[in-house]
Design a protein around this motif. Structure first.
Motif, PDB file in Angstrom:
ATOM      1  N   GLY A  24       0.807  -1.231   0.000  1.00 56.93           N
ATOM      2  CA  GLY A  24       0.000   0.000   0.000  1.00 56.93           C
ATOM      3  C   GLY A  24       0.835   1.274   0.000  1.00 56.93           C
ATOM      4  O   GLY A  24       0.406   2.296  -0.536  1.00 56.93           O
ATOM      5  N   ALA A  25       2.033   1.230   0.582  1.00 59.76           N
ATOM      6  CA  ALA A  25       2.863   2.443   0.628  1.00 59.76           C
ATOM      7  C   ALA A  25       3.284   2.872  -0.778  1.00 59.76           C
ATOM      8  O   ALA A  25       3.677   4.019  -0.995  1.00 59.76           O
ATOM      9  N   ALA A  26       3.222   1.948  -1.714  1.00 57.69           N
ATOM     10  CA  ALA A  26       3.561   2.297  -3.100  1.00 57.69           C
ATOM     11  C   ALA A  26       2.308   2.621  -3.901  1.00 57.69           C
ATOM     12  O   ALA A  26       2.385   2.986  -5.074  1.00 57.69           O
ATOM     13  N   PRO A  85      -0.166  16.125 -12.150  1.00 58.93           N
ATOM     14  CA  PRO A  85       0.022  14.726 -12.540  1.00 58.93           C
ATOM     15  C   PRO A  85       0.520  13.834 -11.408  1.00 58.93           C
ATOM     16  O   PRO A  85       0.197  12.652 -11.353  1.00 58.93           O
ATOM     17  N   SER A  86       1.341  14.375 -10.526  1.00 57.61           N
ATOM     18  CA  SER A  86       1.906  13.586  -9.418  1.00 57.61           C
ATOM     19  C   SER A  86       2.450  14.571  -8.403  1.00 57.61           C
ATOM     20  O   SER A  86       2.632  15.761  -8.711  1.00 57.61           O
ATOM     21  N   MET A  87       2.741  14.068  -7.201  1.00 62.33           N
ATOM     22  CA  MET A  87       3.376  14.932  -6.204  1.00 62.33           C
ATOM     23  C   MET A  87       4.718  15.410  -6.718  1.00 62.33           C
ATOM     24  O   MET A  87       5.099  16.567  -6.538  1.00 62.33           O
ATOM     25  N   ASP A 114      13.582  12.296   3.927  1.00 60.95           N
ATOM     26  CA  ASP A 114      12.538  12.450   2.903  1.00 60.95           C
ATOM     27  C   ASP A 114      12.688  11.532   1.693  1.00 60.95           C
ATOM     28  O   ASP A 114      13.792  11.167   1.286  1.00 60.95           O
ATOM     29  N   HIS A 115      11.568  11.218   1.104  1.00 65.28           N
ATOM     30  CA  HIS A 115      11.495  10.656  -0.262  1.00 65.28           C
ATOM     31  C   HIS A 115      12.188  11.665  -1.182  1.00 65.28           C
ATOM     32  O   HIS A 115      12.091  12.878  -0.971  1.00 65.28           O
ATOM     33  N   ASP A 116      12.838  11.186  -2.207  1.00 63.07           N
ATOM     34  CA  ASP A 116      13.609  12.091  -3.061  1.00 63.07           C
ATOM     35  C   ASP A 116      12.740  13.160  -3.745  1.00 63.07           C
ATOM     36  O   ASP A 116      13.259  14.195  -4.159  1.00 63.07           O
ATOM     37  N   ALA A 117      11.450  12.908  -3.837  1.00 59.53           N
ATOM     38  CA  ALA A 117      10.561  13.894  -4.470  1.00 59.53           C
ATOM     39  C   ALA A 117      10.453  15.176  -3.650  1.00 59.53           C
ATOM     40  O   ALA A 117      10.017  16.205  -4.169  1.00 59.53           O
ATOM     41  N   ASN A 118      10.819  15.113  -2.353  1.00 56.03           N
ATOM     42  CA  ASN A 118      10.823  16.342  -1.553  1.00 56.03           C
ATOM     43  C   ASN A 118      12.256  16.750  -1.211  1.00 56.03           C
ATOM     44  O   ASN A 118      12.482  17.494  -0.258  1.00 56.03           O
ATOM     45  N   VAL A 195       2.646  12.705   1.479  1.00 52.36           N
ATOM     46  CA  VAL A 195       2.225  11.576   0.633  1.00 52.36           C
ATOM     47  C   VAL A 195       2.111  10.293   1.454  1.00 52.36           C
ATOM     48  O   VAL A 195       1.130   9.560   1.340  1.00 52.36           O
ATOM     49  N   HIS A 196       3.108  10.033   2.285  1.00 54.19           N
ATOM     50  CA  HIS A 196       3.051   8.786   3.053  1.00 54.19           C
ATOM     51  C   HIS A 196       2.166   8.924   4.290  1.00 54.19           C
ATOM     52  O   HIS A 196       1.527   7.956   4.709  1.00 54.19           O
ATOM     53  N   ALA A 197       2.114  10.107   4.888  1.00 56.04           N
ATOM     54  CA  ALA A 197       1.354  10.273   6.139  1.00 56.04           C
ATOM     55  C   ALA A 197      -0.155  10.238   5.921  1.00 56.04           C
ATOM     56  O   ALA A 197      -0.892   9.665   6.739  1.00 56.04           O
ATOM     57  N   ALA A 217      -3.315  11.065  -4.308  1.00 55.07           N
ATOM     58  CA  ALA A 217      -4.561  10.339  -4.044  1.00 55.07           C
ATOM     59  C   ALA A 217      -4.404   8.823  -4.189  1.00 55.07           C
ATOM     60  O   ALA A 217      -5.143   8.063  -3.554  1.00 55.07           O
ATOM     61  N   TYR A 218      -3.447   8.387  -4.986  1.00 56.19           N
ATOM     62  CA  TYR A 218      -3.326   6.938  -5.179  1.00 56.19           C
ATOM     63  C   TYR A 218      -2.760   6.221  -3.957  1.00 56.19           C
ATOM     64  O   TYR A 218      -2.722   4.997  -3.923  1.00 56.19           O
ATOM     65  N   LYS A 219      -2.339   6.986  -2.948  1.00 59.21           N
ATOM     66  CA  LYS A 219      -1.882   6.369  -1.693  1.00 59.21           C
ATOM     67  C   LYS A 219      -3.032   6.226  -0.704  1.00 59.21           C
ATOM     68  O   LYS A 219      -2.878   5.647   0.348  1.00 59.21           O
TER      69      LYS A 219
END
Ligand SMILES: Cc1ncc(COP(=O)(O)O)c(C=O)c1O
Length: 404
Positions: A24-26, A85-87, A114-118, A195-197, A217-219
């Motif tokens: 689910g985290a993905a 389109p995405s975070m 952080d995830h690399d996106a942030n 995104v993860h929280a 939203a897909y998370k």
């Protein structure tokens, strides 16, 4: 109110395939209500936004509803809900916009949790503008991101502080309100990666003190779409690159091109689904969407944490298994290795037992470096969400024990 997990699971057609969905985290599966809302939006006839005819007005309505739904989920203002389109894409867009007036001498703070996106969008924007980059460090033993260090990292030259509300691999939930308070006192903006929280805890962007709150939203049972929530007054002062004829309103100014209206219908349905998780079965609640979401997410958090205790205790009881992260406050996300097996081999073994788990760095690039595991393939991630049950956890533990 306790979660009726069997009833929740019955909402998700995909869960009938016999797999334990611990990925689910993905990205979570979607309930039938979301699938139906998306297909119904298209079946009814959908036009582009801003036209004179009903199919276009439906697109406008869907968009307004989805902004209101995200506001209910996050405690934000519907007028400050930006879709993209995405975070990752939205964060690059915001970074480019904010960095327009950064200059040498300005400072930007990112974290190794952080995830690399942030991380990377800010690193690259700082690099281009000549701003100085500062790193907040993770304690490799506990997986904590101590808020105390921000007192030194943030100065009166800091323009932006990017920090996650939860690690997508070890689940650490830093003290975001403390960090954003330091940022605000220094006149810096904060960009919080939610995104993860968001799928795991009740969210209140104001209590977090987040100037920008990003989520996907897909998370949380919705379609693949990224979202940033901010105060409309803050957005009003920002000038993103945009086409001349496109709307200069907020938040539309930040949304390039045509929005995915069917997906937006899915976003609203996903929030309504979450809000109904802890609602009385007869649907009799007359509480606001926001209050129902908060009640549901409180129940979700409790459910996940109960299962997580069993999962962690089971993994920690196996001598050949090493788990990562010991933060006091964390989401129900396990990250582990098994002696003698690469993370990929573990994930393949799980797949052979019909268990979905992720292996690798999962884009927690800096963190897996800090933990010293990236070169060896990082670790295996088993993440719990609201539709996971005790049977999923048992199956995972049994399958890991076959290797350990
Ligand atoms: C914590 C976190 N931040 C950001 C992202 C990136 O989100 P997106 O796929 O919407 O770009 C992810 C995706 O896994 C994530 O887990």
């Amino acid at each position: 109110m306790k979660l009726d997990v069997a009833a929740v699971r019955a909402c998700y057609p995909a869960l009938a395939d016999g797999y334990a969905y611990l990925d689910g985290a993905a990205g979570t599966q979607v309930p039938a209500a979301v699938i139906e809302a998306m297909s119904e939006a298209q079946a009814r006839g959908l036009g582009n936004a801003g036209g004179a005819f009903p199919a276009s007005k439906r697109a406008d309505e869907i968009t307004a509803d989805s902004r209101a739904a995200v506001a209910a989920l996050t405690g934000g203002d519907p007028g400050g809900v930006i879709f993209g389109p995405s975070m990752t894409a939205l964060t690059y867009r915001l970074a480019a916009t904010l960095a327009k007036d950064w200059a040498p001498g300005d400072e930007v703070v990112v974290s190794r949790l952080d995830h690399d996106a942030n991380v990377r969008p800010w690193v690259q924007a700082a690099d281009r503008s000549g701003a100085t980059l500062r790193w907040a460090d993770v304690d490799p033993e506990t997986g904590e991101l101590p808020a105390g260090q921000y007192g030194e990292l943030i100065t009166d030259r800091t323009r932006l502080v990017a920090v996650t509300a939860a690690s997508n691999v070890i689940g650490t939930r830093p003290d975001v309100p403390a960090i954003t308070a330091i940022a605000r006192a220094a006149g810096a903006l904060s960009y919080v990666d939610g995104v993860h929280a968001t799928p795991h805890v009740p969210v209140d962007v104001r209590a977090l003190g987040a100037d920008f709150y990003a989520t996907s939203a897909y998370k949380w049972s919705g379609p693949h779409i990224g979202i940033v929530v901010a105060d409309p007054a803050l957005l009003d002062g920002l000038r993103p690159d945009k086409l001349v004829p496109s709307s200069d309103d907020v938040p539309e100014r930040f949304e390039l091109g045509t929005l995915p209206f069917a997906s937006l219908a899915g976003v609203t349905a996903a929030v309504q689904h979450l809000a109904a998780l802890a609602a009385p079965p007869d649907g009799s609640s007359d509480a606001s969407l926001r209050d129902r979401v908060l009640e549901s997410m409180t129940a979700v958090q409790q459910h996940e944490q109960e299962l997580f205790e069993v999962l962690l205790a089971g993994l920690d009881s196996m001598q050949q298994v090493r788990t990562y992260g010991r933060a006091v406050s964390r989401t129900a996300t396990a990250y582990f290795t098994v002696d003698g097996y690469s993370p990929q081999q573990v994930a393949e073994h799980m797949a052979s037992r019909k268990i979905n788990v992720w292996h690798g760095h999962n884009y927690a690039w800096e963190l897996t470096g800090v933990l010293g595991i990236r070169e060896a393939g990082s670790a295996v991630r088993a993440g719990l969400v609201h539709y996971n049950d005790g049977a999923d956890v048992d199956r995972l533990l049994t399958a890991v024990a076959e290797l350990a």
